[in-house]
Design a protein around this motif. Structure first.
Motif, mmCIF file in Angstrom:
data_model
loop_
_atom_site.group_PDB
_atom_site.id
_atom_site.type_symbol
_atom_site.label_atom_id
_atom_site.label_comp_id
_atom_site.label_asym_id
_atom_site.label_seq_id
_atom_site.Cartn_x
_atom_site.Cartn_y
_atom_site.Cartn_z
ATOM 1 N N LEU A 152 9.498 -21.944 17.632
ATOM 2 C CA LEU A 152 9.639 -22.883 16.521
ATOM 3 C C LEU A 152 10.001 -22.162 15.230
ATOM 4 C CD1 LEU A 152 6.618 -25.184 17.390
ATOM 5 C CD2 LEU A 152 9.018 -25.903 17.325
ATOM 6 N N GLY A 153 9.431 -20.960 15.045
ATOM 7 C CA GLY A 153 9.794 -20.174 13.878
ATOM 8 C C GLY A 153 11.257 -19.776 13.904
ATOM 9 N N ALA A 154 11.761 -19.399 15.080
ATOM 10 C CA ALA A 154 13.161 -18.994 15.208
ATOM 11 C C ALA A 154 14.111 -20.161 14.928
ATOM 12 C CB ALA A 154 13.418 -18.434 16.606
ATOM 13 N N PHE A 155 13.641 -21.397 15.158
ATOM 14 C CA PHE A 155 14.482 -22.569 14.923
ATOM 15 C C PHE A 155 14.218 -23.204 13.565
ATOM 16 C CE2 PHE A 155 15.474 -22.160 19.328
ATOM 17 C CZ PHE A 155 16.667 -22.836 19.510
ATOM 18 N N GLY A 156 13.504 -22.498 12.698
ATOM 19 C CA GLY A 156 13.300 -22.990 11.345
ATOM 20 C C GLY A 156 12.262 -24.070 11.191
ATOM 21 N N ARG A 157 11.470 -24.308 12.224
ATOM 22 C CA ARG A 157 10.459 -25.361 12.136
ATOM 23 C C ARG A 157 9.177 -24.903 11.457
ATOM 24 N NH1 ARG A 157 11.638 -29.893 15.023
ATOM 25 N NH2 ARG A 157 10.159 -30.730 13.491
#
Length: 246
Positions: A152-157
């Protein structure tokens, strides 16, 4: 009770008499939500007509009869792709990430290199869609949650908005344990003992899943051998078979 909602739960697995883990989980999830007082429809995006029976107020329907006006839609795996209308829906989308299918995909395709690449890339695209479209996420345990927080961090969430709303990020992704029958097990005649040469007092451990590479059953076999060295009456039973037909 909170305000009643219309909820759609979608699984990509068949909902027949024989069900794989994702279908079992979807059924239990739908029943739990219905018990809380919401209107729940359960669908399978597999080819076969559903036959799951439930007495918890859950409506089991074909994919074509799925309510596209549901206020909440819960999906897992490729069900997010199968419900093509979800792209333009205003529904709150919950994504069940209990099954890390993108890791399973790395084990599929045998020795066919192109097939393996296609499967892995397809899984990655499906996962990307879920991580971008989902409003809420859940998984089965804390170890999985650590994995998914990274994704989720890698996808900007993980951003100022989600962190500001809840620094623990539980509002973004939290736990939903696998889902077994709420009724406690009752002692009775054991079909495993009847079908094998296991004695009535022999301790038994059961592997109730597929013998897939990504589940590492070899380690379980080795562990069972170590236990048997100290407890000769110990028995390990693998309850596995072909996947339910679609």
């Amino acid at each position: 009770m909170s305000e009643q909602r219309s909820v759609l739960v979608a699984t990509p697995e068949p909902l027949g008499e024989r069900r794989a883990g994702p279908a079992v989980r979807a059924l239990r999830m739908a029943e739990t939500i219905a018990t809380a007082g919401h209107r729940v429809t359960l669908v399978s995006t597999a080819a076969t007509a559903p036959t799951a029976a439930t007495d918890h107020g859950v409506v089991v329907a074909d994919t074509g009869d799925a309510p596209t006006d549901a206020e909440v839609v819960i999906v897992t795996g490729r069900a997010a792709l199968d419900l093509t209308w979800l792209d333009t829906s205003d529904a709150v989308v919950g994504v069940d990430l209990y099954d890390p299918f993108q890791l399973e995909a790395l084990h599929r395709g045998g020795t066919d290199r192109i097939r393996r690449i296609d499967l892995a890339e397809g899984a990655a695209r499906t996962l990307a869609l879920q991580l971008v479209r989902g409003d809420r996420f859940f998984c089965a345990n804390e170890e999985q949650r650590s994995l998914w927080l990274g994704y989720l961090g890698a996808f900007g969430r993980l951003n100022p908005a989600t962190h500001g709303a809840d620094p623990s990020l539980r509002a973004l992704i939290d736990l939903a344990p696998f889902g077994l029958d709420a009724l406690p097990p009752t002692e009775g005649r054991s079909p495993v003992r009847r079908a094998t040469a296991i004695g009535p007092d022999d301790p038994v451990a059961i592997w109730a899943g597929g013998l897939h590479d990504w589940l590492d059953p070899v380690t379980v076999v080795r562990a069972a051998g170590r236990v048997a060295e100290h407890h000769p009456d110990f028995r390990m039973v693998f309850v596995a078979g072909p996947a339910p037909a679609t």
